[in-house]
Design an enzyme around this catalytic site. Structure first.
Site, PDB file in Angstrom:
ATOM      1  N   LYS C   8       0.848  -1.206   0.000  1.00  0.00           N
ATOM      2  CA  LYS C   8       0.000   0.000   0.000  1.00  0.00           C
ATOM      3  C   LYS C   8       0.886   1.260   0.000  1.00  0.00           C
ATOM      4  O   LYS C   8       1.886   1.320  -0.723  1.00  0.00           O
ATOM      5  CB  LYS C   8      -0.964  -0.050   1.185  1.00  0.00           C
ATOM      6  CG  LYS C   8      -1.904  -1.262   1.120  1.00  0.00           C
ATOM      7  CD  LYS C   8      -3.031  -1.169   2.121  1.00  0.00           C
ATOM      8  CE  LYS C   8      -3.998  -2.346   1.933  1.00  0.00           C
ATOM      9  NZ  LYS C   8      -5.199  -2.243   2.791  1.00  0.00           N
ATOM     10  N   HIS C  85      -8.303  -3.233  -6.874  1.00  0.00           N
ATOM     11  CA  HIS C  85      -8.275  -3.311  -5.409  1.00  0.00           C
ATOM     12  C   HIS C  85      -9.344  -2.375  -4.850  1.00  0.00           C
ATOM     13  O   HIS C  85      -9.663  -1.349  -5.452  1.00  0.00           O
ATOM     14  CB  HIS C  85      -6.884  -2.898  -4.897  1.00  0.00           C
ATOM     15  CG  HIS C  85      -6.724  -3.157  -3.427  1.00  0.00           C
ATOM     16  ND1 HIS C  85      -7.130  -2.268  -2.464  1.00  0.00           N
ATOM     17  CD2 HIS C  85      -6.219  -4.227  -2.761  1.00  0.00           C
ATOM     18  CE1 HIS C  85      -6.863  -2.773  -1.269  1.00  0.00           C
ATOM     19  NE2 HIS C  85      -6.308  -3.957  -1.422  1.00  0.00           N
ATOM     20  N   GLU C 133     -12.264  -9.953  -1.131  1.00  0.00           N
ATOM     21  CA  GLU C 133     -11.874  -9.217   0.081  1.00  0.00           C
ATOM     22  C   GLU C 133     -13.038  -8.346   0.546  1.00  0.00           C
ATOM     23  O   GLU C 133     -13.251  -7.256   0.023  1.00  0.00           O
ATOM     24  CB  GLU C 133     -10.713  -8.267  -0.213  1.00  0.00           C
ATOM     25  CG  GLU C 133      -9.419  -8.893  -0.598  1.00  0.00           C
ATOM     26  CD  GLU C 133      -8.291  -7.859  -0.459  1.00  0.00           C
ATOM     27  OE1 GLU C 133      -7.420  -8.062   0.398  1.00  0.00           O
ATOM     28  OE2 GLU C 133      -8.298  -6.852  -1.207  1.00  0.00           O
ATOM     29  N   ILE C 138     -11.099  -5.488   5.680  1.00  0.00           N
ATOM     30  CA  ILE C 138      -9.746  -5.072   5.288  1.00  0.00           C
ATOM     31  C   ILE C 138      -9.099  -4.213   6.375  1.00  0.00           C
ATOM     32  O   ILE C 138      -9.712  -3.287   6.889  1.00  0.00           O
ATOM     33  CB  ILE C 138      -9.773  -4.290   3.951  1.00  0.00           C
ATOM     34  CG1 ILE C 138     -10.168  -5.230   2.814  1.00  0.00           C
ATOM     35  CG2 ILE C 138      -8.414  -3.648   3.658  1.00  0.00           C
ATOM     36  CD1 ILE C 138     -10.211  -4.577   1.450  1.00  0.00           C
ATOM     37  N   GLY C 173      -7.781  -9.187   6.643  1.00  0.00           N
ATOM     38  CA  GLY C 173      -7.593  -9.712   7.995  1.00  0.00           C
ATOM     39  C   GLY C 173      -6.653 -10.892   8.118  1.00  0.00           C
ATOM     40  O   GLY C 173      -6.467 -11.432   9.211  1.00  0.00           O
ATOM     41  N   SER C 195      -1.181  -5.175   6.094  1.00  0.00           N
ATOM     42  CA  SER C 195      -0.671  -4.674   7.369  1.00  0.00           C
ATOM     43  C   SER C 195      -0.038  -5.775   8.217  1.00  0.00           C
ATOM     44  O   SER C 195       0.908  -5.491   8.959  1.00  0.00           O
ATOM     45  CB  SER C 195      -1.784  -3.976   8.154  1.00  0.00           C
ATOM     46  OG  SER C 195      -2.899  -4.818   8.285  1.00  0.00           O
TER      47      SER C 195
END
Lengths: 214, 214, 214, 214
Positions: C8, C85, C133, C138, C173, C195
């Site tokens: 990202k 995305h 997703e 997310i 997740g 992340s």
């Protein structure tokens, strides 16, 4: 002061709000307009209230399926339009073109902006007014005129420096007569509001309070 | 005069153009920069030419997949960026934010505009320069400075009135040294061009001609 | 299982994550790729890790300032690309065209979708894989494979019915080896995550755990 | 066969076209509908013609200034809506959501697509119909059914494979009864057209010819 009530896509009875706005405007001698969805313009204008569009497309005639032609909203009864609301942002080029076509079709124009710098930029495009609405305050309970009065005075300064014939409106969190009075004190010529009236249990009472200190 | 060569997504050899631009800049003592695609920035910057981004997103760190973070293009070697090119238009709010984040990351900024009114608006946002490029002339053979010199002088007037520290560039159809000289005469501080160099058989010769009358 | 780490616009050290991904992939014999910002592709690819783009524009050569040409990201070292995305949504027509130009330039393609119906739609366009997703998950702590396993199995069913040569990935997740194992059990051929690795104190440890149950 | 006349933002007399469409539909016993601009829906629906929206926003109630809420167009008299017209493209996620909210409000839905692959993708979202309209033929004189009949049959194949309860319409260049008959022969359940009627000197005659071979 001009009070413009944006109905957004709220689940309100647009005719009831329009009728209340028309009556409070007449009783108080204050200018109040209502901005419904495009498909609802004709019905709202039929009540006799001053009617505005929430948005117009930067187009005139042509192959523009699904657009909102300024002339069509004027035909439906709108006398003005918001442009570049924070929920319907346009490119700089499209704001310029939408304002031009709207004016060509006799619509008054208010271009929305997030902050004083953008307000000055919008003023350079020659609309009738610029509305400064900090996105973080939109839909909240605190008026921009009390939460951050510098934004309003800075917007007035920025706009006046670019074109002093352009009025400044303020929005975001406006819900009471005190908010409207504070906005006027800071140099605003009008207020933009939405939930404070559209979601009120009694739109007529909300509007009566709003114009009580003008 | 500053000559900024936008490589767009042209099928040119970006390294060859960059090398030519570097050498002509050195030989002529003129400021020339090249703006490649984001994925090509590092390679172009490695040639030593002054390197610009074609666009940056109005974001800093965060969940922004597929964006072009100003800090990342700076890390890749860019020292400036175009914003709101007519092929990559942004909302007014995003131009404002992109300019701010770009400046925070040390990038020079040039905001593009279609006409003098939009140039004035862009100037109100505080970029280093505004480039006026009439969309109808982009990619053509006729320079804006000869086809419609009033657009350039009107842009200079509009920008100066809003903020006289903002430079004015002009673009669209610039391809010869005479075009550059005409732009300078009209008050421009630089030119934006693309196909005139990027699609030239001999970019070095094209650039040498471009800077010949500065 | 294929593990694709989307960086990202996070404030991570992309080279450190890339190096860790390369080493864990080698050690564990698992396919791991990293998707940085376009301007960072070349630097990341230089580490030797499998490198993907986060987005490509639906264009080939031409006047497309500020776009992300598939051929340019391939030249910078990318071997595949995400398309659509949830943070960079495209129109249906642009997804179709971006996939086509990406494939013409030798890039593998994963089209993202929010739910099983959209996953089926994406599969009809012929990408190598579809990633489902749910936007609400997310960036959160709960994996889609545990929070809502039916979304994954329904996506596999929808995709298989349309084109059984298209793989299904799942995302949102995913942060542990158990999440990856659960995704595999539900029929996914890979996972998309961000992340959980990019913001980890120790990306190498995070990746090692992620691939521990494959 | 269902004939849907899209008025776009053409300078036609929408009431005259609507009245002609109503009368020809009654006389010929053919289903004909007219799709005007949102602000014109109520006036067109008042003629008694079957009325469709050109577009709806992927939203229900809420803070959505300048949007086109499906329930509002239904209240104004629309019984169906186009979604994702090539002049009003939506993201894949928004097509999915717009179709869902439109159906929740009792609107029939036709999702537009450029080619057979996109038609198959659109079918996966569950609309009542998919319309295939090659952008290069829109607004021209040559019907898709004669210029490129494979596009129509391939779209029927792609849609049927995904969901055989979804009808296929075709559009682009349709202007005569022969075009409509050719579309029907190729498996289409209806046609989308615009200029052939909206810009006709005599819309009633144009419509009478269009339905003459059904």
């Amino acid at each position: 002061m001009f009070v413009l009530v944006n109905l957004k896509a709220y689940p309100c009875d647009s005719i009831a709000v329009a009728t209340a706005a028309r009556d409070v405007a007449d009783d108080a001698g204050v200018r109040i307009a209502v901005a419904p969805q495009a498909a609802d313009l004709a019905r709202v204008a039929d009540t006799g209230v001053e009617t505005w569009a929430q948005h117009v497309s930067p187009i005139d005639h042509g192959s523009h399926t699904g657009s909102t032609r300024p002339a069509t909203v004027a035909d439906a009864g709108a006398v003005g339009t918001l442009i570049n609301h924070s929920e319907r942002r346009l490119t700089l080029a499209d704001i310029d073109r939408a304002r031009e076509v709207a004016a060509d079709n006799g619509l008054e124009t208010i271009v929305c902006a997030n902050n004083p710098a953008q307000a000055g930029a919008a003023a350079a495009l020659g609309p009738d007014a610029v509305a400064v609405e900090p996105p973080t305050l939109i839909g909240g309970d605190v008026s921009v005129a009390s939460a951050d009065p510098d934004i309003v005075t800075d917007a007035v300064t920025a706009v006046t420096q670019v074109d002093d014939s352009v009025d400044v409106f303020c929005g975001a969190g406006v819900s009471t007569g005190s908010d409207v009075a504070a906005a006027a004190d800071l140099g605003a010529s009008g207020v933009l509001l939405a939930s404070g009236v559209a979601k009120a249990d009694d739109p007529s009472a909300a509007l009566t309070d709003l114009v009580s200190k003008i």
